[in-house]
Write an enzyme that holds these catalytic residues in place. Structure first.
Site, PDB file in Angstrom:
ATOM      1  CB  SER A 134      39.301  43.558  40.775  1.00  0.00           C
ATOM      2  OG  SER A 134      38.571  42.667  39.977  1.00  0.00           O
ATOM      3  CD  GLU A 135      39.917  45.438  44.239  1.00  0.00           C
ATOM      4  OE1 GLU A 135      38.726  45.725  44.456  1.00  0.00           O
ATOM      5  OE2 GLU A 135      40.296  44.273  44.041  1.00  0.00           O
ATOM      6  CB  THR A 136      46.638  48.165  40.848  1.00  0.00           C
ATOM      7  OG1 THR A 136      46.216  47.512  39.642  1.00  0.00           O
ATOM      8  CG2 THR A 136      48.145  48.299  40.838  1.00  0.00           C
ATOM      9  CG  HIS A 164      41.708  40.241  45.458  1.00  0.00           C
ATOM     10  ND1 HIS A 164      40.911  41.284  45.057  1.00  0.00           N
ATOM     11  CD2 HIS A 164      42.650  40.082  44.484  1.00  0.00           C
ATOM     12  CE1 HIS A 164      41.352  41.743  43.893  1.00  0.00           C
ATOM     13  NE2 HIS A 164      42.400  41.040  43.526  1.00  0.00           N
TER      14      HIS A 164
END
Length: 281
Positions: free
Chosen positions: A47-49, A76
């Site tokens: 979803s994200e880095t 998050h």
């Protein structure tokens, strides 16, 4: 000549090591350009880095990338990155992260991290309740109050539903969501319903490469739910527990609180499960 970048894999809002929402965090991205960050985020396809950089304004500066674009703020990634920053800098349980959305205060009790979100901005959607319900695969009377666009760092459409059963029943239609649930840049919807006295069932849907996908645990949307509660007359102090991610096999537990001063806080447990290194020529 090669360059080595250390990274960590963590699960956020996790009650078990393999629950929660996965996150990759690069420990030191100083000198890395945005194109490389974006390519690495696509490589990991989470979803994200996030990428940690030096800051003169906060404990660290952080850039957040999805596989396709950079985000000014996300929940998050903020909590998971704070966990890594504490480990790297031995800075204690209270720190600040500089993001495109501003300076975000974060604090910890053990491995449970809490962020304080920005004050909310709200506006009404242009779509009707009937149109939004149709986009979600629901009946019009499943939406029990006025939906709101809420922004505490990330702009999202918050839609209150009649029951946890209605939350589980959502089956979004990609074409209708793109028509009715967009803000001009992104297509998304956050649905919620009370499932207990201070508990809620929530889901977050967004568009990715033309399809609608579901996020396991969405801290920014949790903060926006707090903004929605404030906009509809709720006042602190109060604390809610949110359950998300069961439908995608990644159960998440998020803590939402409103302070007596109406400050919105979002918290959850962070568990590190791995470390590695990327080698680039």
């Amino acid at each position: 000549m090669t360059t080595r970048y250390a990274f960590r894999i963590l699960n956020v809002f996790a009650e078990t090591p393999l629950g929660g929402n996965p996150l990759a965090v690069f420990e030191n991205a100083d000198g890395m350009d945005a194109a490389t960050m974006q390519a690495l985020a696509l490589q990991f396809n989470l979803s994200e880095t996030t990428f940690i950089l030096p800051s003169t304004l906060a404990t660290a500066r952080v850039r957040i990338f999805t596989p396709t674009f950079e985000m000014p703020f996300a929940g998050h990634p903020t909590l998971g990155t704070a966990h890594v920053v504490r480990s790297l800098q031995s800075c204690g349980d209270a720190l600040t992260l500089e993001m495109r959305a501003g300076i975000i205060p974060v604090s910890a009790s053990g491995d449970t991290w809490t962020l304080t979100a920005a004050p909310p901005k709200t506006r009404a959607p242009q779509a009707s309740r009937a149109e939004l319900a149709q986009a979600l695969g629901l009946d019009a009377d499943d939406i029990i109050a006025a939906p709101l666009w809420v922004d505490t760092g990330s702009d999202q459409l918050v839609i209150p539903l009649a029951s946890a059963e209605a939350v589980r029943r959502c089956q979004p239609d990609a074409a209708l969501m793109q028509r009715h649930c967009g803000n001009g840049q992104r297509t998304l919807a956050y649905v919620w319903a009370k499932s207990g006295e201070r508990e809620a069932a929530v889901r977050f849907f967004f568009s990715k490469h033309g399809a609608i996908v579901e996020d396991p645990g969405t801290g920014s949307a949790c903060a926006n739910l707090g903004g929605c509660l404030l906009a509809t007359g709720q006042r602190g102090p109060l604390a809610w527990t949110l359950h998300q991610g069961d439908q995608v096999g990644r159960p998440c537990v998020l803590r939402l609180s409103l302070g007596a001063d109406d400050a919105i806080q979002v918290g959850g447990r962070v568990i590190e499960i791995g470390r590695g290194e990327i080698v680039l020529p």
